[in-house]
Design an enzyme around this catalytic site. Sequence first.
Site, PDB file in Angstrom:
ATOM      1  N   ASP A 262     -23.323   7.162  -9.388  1.00  0.00           N
ATOM      2  CA  ASP A 262     -23.138   8.610  -9.400  1.00  0.00           C
ATOM      3  C   ASP A 262     -21.931   8.892 -10.020  1.00  0.00           C
ATOM      4  O   ASP A 262     -21.129   8.161 -10.093  1.00  0.00           O
ATOM      5  CB  ASP A 262     -23.394   8.837  -7.841  1.00  0.00           C
ATOM      6  CG  ASP A 262     -23.917  10.328  -7.817  1.00  0.00           C
ATOM      7  OD1 ASP A 262     -23.502  11.166  -8.672  1.00  0.00           O
ATOM      8  OD2 ASP A 262     -24.478  10.812  -6.851  1.00  0.00           O
TER       9      ASP A 262
HETATM   10  C1  NOJ Z   1     -23.279  14.013  -8.197  1.00  0.00           C
HETATM   11  C2  NOJ Z   1     -24.879  13.903  -7.584  1.00  0.00           C
HETATM   12  O1  NOJ Z   1     -24.967  13.374  -6.260  1.00  0.00           O
HETATM   13  C3  NOJ Z   1     -26.162  13.400  -8.087  1.00  0.00           C
HETATM   14  O2  NOJ Z   1     -27.269  13.836  -7.492  1.00  0.00           O
HETATM   15  C4  NOJ Z   1     -26.004  14.063  -9.512  1.00  0.00           C
HETATM   16  O3  NOJ Z   1     -27.157  13.563 -10.247  1.00  0.00           O
HETATM   17  C5  NOJ Z   1     -24.804  13.699 -10.443  1.00  0.00           C
HETATM   18  N1  NOJ Z   1     -23.790  14.345  -9.528  1.00  0.00           N
HETATM   19  C6  NOJ Z   1     -24.787  14.355 -11.602  1.00  0.00           C
HETATM   20  O4  NOJ Z   1     -24.766  15.781 -11.654  1.00  0.00           O
END
Ligand code: NOJ
Length: 751
Positions: A262
Amino acid sequence: MKIDDLRLLLDDMSIEEKIMQLVQLPGAVYESGAAVTGLSDLSLFEKYKKLAGSLLGVRGADKVKAIQDEYMAAHPHHIPLLFMLDVIHGHDTVFPCPLGQGATFEPEVSRKGAAIQAKEAAADGIQVTFSPMVDLVRDARWGRVVESTGEDPYLNGEMASAMVKGYQGDSVSDKEHLASCVKHFAGYGASEAGRDYNSVELSEYTLRDKYLKGYKKAIEAGAKLVMSSFNTLNGIPSSGNKWLMRDVLRDEMGFEGVLISDWGAIGEMVPWGFAKDLKDAARLAIEAGVDIDMCTESYAANLKDLIESGDIDVKLLDEAVFRILNLKNELGLFEDPYHGASMERYEEIRLSKESREVARDAVRKSLVLLENRDDTLPIKEKKIALIGPYAAEKNLHSSWALSLDPEKTVTLMEAAGESDDVNLFIGMNQGISASANRDKVVRVAKGSTILDNDSTTVIGTYTNDNFDDENASLLCEAIEVSEWADTVVLCLGEGIGQSGESTSKTNITLPEIQMELFYEMRRRAKKLITLIFTGRPLDFEHIPELSDALLICWRPGTEGGHGIWDILTGRFSPSGKLPMSLPYTVGQAPVYYNAFATGRPKPTVGQSSFTTRYLDCPNEARYPFGYGLTYSKFEISKVELSGHAISKASGNTITASVTVTNTGVTAATQTVQLYLRDMVATRVRPVKELKGFKKIRLLPGESGTVSFEINEEMLEFWTLDNKFDSECGEFKVFIGFDSTTDNEAEFILDI
Ligand code: NOJ
């Protein structure tokens, strides 16, 4: 490209080229002057830009093509870039938020929606979507429950699998499809105290038996990517959890695709206190098998040193690069690096009439009717007031619909105004449409702002210097309109920024300003129909008992107004069922139906002291999982079983059947739910577990049979021998219309 050619390509790449395939940059590097999170030294952008293997957040076919052309021309091996984006519940056509989709109990609705999202996003230059989110959620304080399909492993698994199939189609090389990234592996939904980014403590039993099942289903459906979660799981951050990623995800679940961290999660192992610095974090992540580093420079700045010093084996790098090249190849990027992106095509297909119709159908099926006293709904009156901050609100999506244009969203007011039989007015004066041969009048009044003054939003604080004056005049108008009307449809809800990432709350009631409006309306309305727009279960305070009807609308998306109006006016009967238990109060969190009985179950009647209970609140949810009314009435027969024993050795099955009868006066769809309970086992088992559901549409007076086949696999759980297995003994089967059903029969599992 053939696999052998991919291997040759890999062998020919320099170490720097290889490492950079593992680096994902935020698309903001292409926006001049944009502040970019994740990279400490701005001067490194230019260097990274030339070789980084993927980009997050760039869209627009022409822009994508220009970036791809420039990148590939400069790249030593002309390897295409990968373009990724969070297409969560819509690109242009926005569907109900995932929690709303869960309420449909109809995976096909999500499959169709995901296919449309993929088609629109692919034409707009996207190749990978960070969806579905399969995190099992039980705690309404956690704002990201809006992104999940709810609290049940079986329902989540069915929905996730349908979404993956919708995004990916038969082949991701098809230009109308995207590669799907399942997230957030693993257990992110169990963030302690419902606080986002917090730690997670789950026994292996609960992890396996409940939390991992949904991800597994999505992987079995063929998802090409998995994202590691922000949280620690029993003390280990997911991006550095070798057991979780290599043993469980890869070896046990057989996942062969790309594992991406993430955003910033590899770097976050430092503040967690799990890695000394970014270099240490890079080592831990690559050892755990994380292929792509989303938006930190851990890999870019450190992998070379780690390899050259012998701290990590170059094989780890090669296997990660190969998986990424393989994904690019599966997407067909070596042949068409734009994956069919085209401005013309995008303009032609976005928000098509057909897509809107699919979204409208999804909205209708997602709405959950919680109360309907004296058949208040559908609306029969001619003088209708649409009151409340959501009566004409365009922001009906969630904070995770990144590319939609809210102007294209149909509000409830607009939907009412389109009806042939409605004359529409704003307040008591301003007429929008008027014609003598229409027999209904709808008047609209906002009534209040959505948020209280000084509310915290994801991007800051909402403050309004004229807050009191503005709300006083909104309320005056609403009072006048409500006194005129024969029925008031009161449209309340959380703000768009009140659910989603980083929106945890300790108070899950509606904003005070809206509750004031509610009580004023209750005092004046002849009939009060309350609609709630929300991304999470709320504490409704006195709304349920004081409303004549109560309908949960979630965050319904582009076609919200149409779908809701269809239900209010009785064109369709509601059929949605709760995918998450709705609590009385936040103090019950987490509350979920598939819990254990405890050694001191609270009796249903009589004295309850020294049993498991609260002094001031029931144990159960206010509205249970699986609950939702229709405009008709249904009866269900006793459960009939085709036999009373399943034998492990013979592998036979039992068919459990019920007859469902529509005893009301309206055609309607009922969702029939199958639950099982293992009565005695070497591990305590939940009081009920959903194992199947089927919808049945019946005309008034009509009956139909619904059958489920029960097999041995459905009785398995994570045993003390650390495997899924079933144990001989007694079982109960329940079939009903929600998770509190006591319509049961018994059978046994034999050797
Ligand atoms: C953080 C989020 O937790 C995740 O769900 C998301 O896909 C990513 N950012 C990318 O935007």
